[in-house]
Design an enzyme around this catalytic site. Structure first.
Site, PDB file in Angstrom:
ATOM      1  N   ASP A  52      -2.181  -4.953  -0.133  1.00  0.00           N
ATOM      2  CA  ASP A  52      -1.755  -6.237   0.429  1.00  0.00           C
ATOM      3  C   ASP A  52      -2.585  -6.651   1.641  1.00  0.00           C
ATOM      4  O   ASP A  52      -2.921  -7.835   1.791  1.00  0.00           O
ATOM      5  CB  ASP A  52      -0.264  -6.223   0.767  1.00  0.00           C
ATOM      6  CG  ASP A  52       0.176  -5.023   1.592  1.00  0.00           C
ATOM      7  OD1 ASP A  52      -0.669  -4.198   2.002  1.00  0.00           O
ATOM      8  OD2 ASP A  52       1.398  -4.899   1.832  1.00  0.00           O
ATOM      9  N   GLN A  96       0.812  -1.217   0.000  1.00  0.00           N
ATOM     10  CA  GLN A  96       0.000   0.000   0.000  1.00  0.00           C
ATOM     11  C   GLN A  96       0.850   1.274   0.000  1.00  0.00           C
ATOM     12  O   GLN A  96       2.047   1.242   0.306  1.00  0.00           O
ATOM     13  CB  GLN A  96      -0.900   0.008   1.242  1.00  0.00           C
ATOM     14  CG  GLN A  96      -2.042  -0.989   1.205  1.00  0.00           C
ATOM     15  CD  GLN A  96      -2.950  -0.819   2.400  1.00  0.00           C
ATOM     16  OE1 GLN A  96      -2.995  -1.670   3.262  1.00  0.00           O
ATOM     17  NE2 GLN A  96      -3.673   0.297   2.453  1.00  0.00           N
ATOM     18  N   HIS A  97       0.206   2.358  -0.345  1.00  0.00           N
ATOM     19  CA  HIS A  97       0.701   3.730  -0.152  1.00  0.00           C
ATOM     20  C   HIS A  97       1.802   4.178  -1.123  1.00  0.00           C
ATOM     21  O   HIS A  97       2.035   5.374  -1.263  1.00  0.00           O
ATOM     22  CB  HIS A  97       1.252   3.953   1.267  1.00  0.00           C
ATOM     23  CG  HIS A  97       0.326   3.617   2.372  1.00  0.00           C
ATOM     24  ND1 HIS A  97      -0.929   4.160   2.489  1.00  0.00           N
ATOM     25  CD2 HIS A  97       0.476   2.794   3.440  1.00  0.00           C
ATOM     26  CE1 HIS A  97      -1.516   3.690   3.580  1.00  0.00           C
ATOM     27  NE2 HIS A  97      -0.686   2.849   4.171  1.00  0.00           N
TER      28      HIS A  97
END
Length: 470
Positions: free
Chosen positions: A241, A71-72
């Site tokens: 994820d 992520q991110h």
């Protein structure tokens, strides 16, 4: 037999599983490593994906594929689809000050929680974009589109599949589709800091505040909506994820999942969106249409890696050593902020050891203290989630350690269910892919239960050492 592929493009590696779409039975799998670092050129992810697909026997007999990713991460693309700069990953903390500035500019944590369900910290994409705007204005001006790691890989897959059957050499330089084919899902979008799980819409005003412009953003797909470019092989929306792990482990409302990977995460399946003004709980969406309140720590499995390196032993040997030491490690406490920390929000913190004496200066005591410290950080995260668990599931690479399994119930204070080791993120992605071509009937995993007497004194000593208590 209809086959589907699930991809886990994590911080450290890329894993691909090929499973029977109806039963979930594993047919074959492959993996490849990613380079170290907190900023990586996305081409490394693409090369690793091709290598992992090749190791898994290709995609010629696969009906659908889904990519789950870390992520991110911030991927900036130019007008022609070229990568503007190396992607900044979730664990890159250089944007800590940018995060603090953005929180202040909107009016404080409560305003952010109400706007997007989360209070941004250095992990979030929006803070990394502010950092780029401040420190690399030329790159900010060149950025025509912003996407996440899983979005970028899904997009590249669409371009490669359009050229023909899988061929690692031919796909390596496959043309990229136009930017308007970029797509994401609500789970991963909820970790950007400029998409709201509550409204299901982008907050482009927040994006403009961070970057100064509003570049093209991926279309947010529904849980069973194929990605643009789907053809012979259907491309699923993909997800983050943690959202994929929830699918892979079969998490249901009432479950709390503790995942011990590179980072540590504690999350639950919820029917309504959350908005925690303290910032401890990220109010994410999940990959099914529900929500995924989550608390994250930056330091999990790597704490054990570091302790094993110091002790000069393997991870299996570290586990054996930890079980030789007494509960509480004789008073030795390790605060595992080895990469800064996200919960609590201490991006510049470092690790520390407390209670070191001649008696505790042994590899066994260090091993025990490292595992207990890692688990104490996750227990604090579970407390921050504020939910009563009907079932606590322990997954992730570090959950394979016998010491972790046996020590966890003493720290968490409840019995722990440990499903068999599996690639749950990749499995969750495969399950998502399966929903696009059939009605999957995947049996839940049999979990081993670990019980032990709670040891609240260990957490109390940890809290004092970590500065949570005076």
């Amino acid at each position: 037999m209809t086959l589907v592929a699930g991809v886990d493009s994590s911080t450290q590696s890329c894993k691909v599983v090929i499973r029977d779409a109806e039963t979930g039975a594993l047919v074959r799998q492959g993996r490849a490593a990613h380079p170290d670092g907190t900023e990586v050129h996305p081409s490394h992810w693409w090369a690793a994906l091709l290598q992992a697909i090749e190791a898994a026997g290709g995609l010629d007999d696969v009906a659908a594929i889904s990519v789950a990713g870390q992520q991110h991460g911030m991927v900036c693309l130019g007008a022609s689809g070229e990568v503007v700069r190396d992607a900044l990953l979730w664990n890159d903390t250089r944007s800590a000050q940018a995060a603090a500035d953005l929180v202040t500019e909107l009016g404080g944590p409560q305003a952010w929680a109400e706007a997007v369900g989360s209070v941004p910290v250095a992990s979030f994409t929006v803070t990394k974009l502010r950092w780029v705007a401040q420190h690399e204005p030329g790159n900010a001006q060149r950025t025509a589109a912003v996407c996440l790691p899983h979005d970028w890989l899904t997009w590249r897959l669409a371009g490669a599949l359009a050229t023909g059957p899988f061929d690692a050499r031919a796909w390596r330089d496959a043309p990229t589709p136009p930017l308007d084919q970029l797509a994401t899902d609500r789970g991963d979008a909820s970790g950007t800091g400029y998409w709201s799980p509550a409204t299901g819409a982008y907050r482009t005003d927040l994006l403009k505040t961070a970057l100064g412009t509003v570049p093209h953003l991926p279309r947010v797909l529904g849980p069973r909506e194929p990605a643009p470019g789907s053809g012979r092989v259907v491309i699923a929306p993909g997800t983050g994820d943690n959202m994929a792990a929830a699918l892979g482990v079969g998490a249901r409302p009432g479950d709390i999942v503790v995942s011990l990977g590179t980072s540590g995460t504690v999350f639950a399946i919820a029917e309504t969106p959350s908005a925690d003004p303290t910032g401890a709980v990220a109010g994410f969406a999940d990959a099914t249409g529900r929500f995924l309140p989550l608390v994250c720590t930056l330091n999990a499995a790597r704490v054990m890696d570091a302790a094993a390196r110091i002790a000069g032993v393997s991870l299996d040997e570290l586990s054996d050593l930890a079980l030789q030491a007494p509960p509480g490690a004789g008073g030795l406490t390790l605060v595992p902020y080895l990469e800064g920390e996200r919960t609590p929000n201490r991006p510049t913190a470092t690790g520390s050891i407390h209670g070191l004496t001649l008696a505790t200066a042994t590899p066994a005591h260090l091993a025990r203290a490292a595992i207990e410290g890692m688990l104490c950080g996750l227990a604090d995260a579970l407390d921050a989630l504020g939910l009563r668990a009907e079932r606590v599931l322990l997954i992730g690479g570090a959950a394979r350690s016998e010491a972790v399994r046996r020590i966890a119930p003493t720290i968490f204070g409840v019995p722990i269910a440990v499903p068999p080791p599996a690639e749950y993120v990749a499995d969750g992605a495969a399950h998502q892919a399966a929903t696009l071509v059939t009605t999957p009937d995947w049996r839940p995993h049999d979990a081993a239960t670990y019980e032990a007497a709670p040891a609240p004194d260990i957490r109390l000593r940890y809290a004092r050492a970590a500065g949570v208590l005076d």
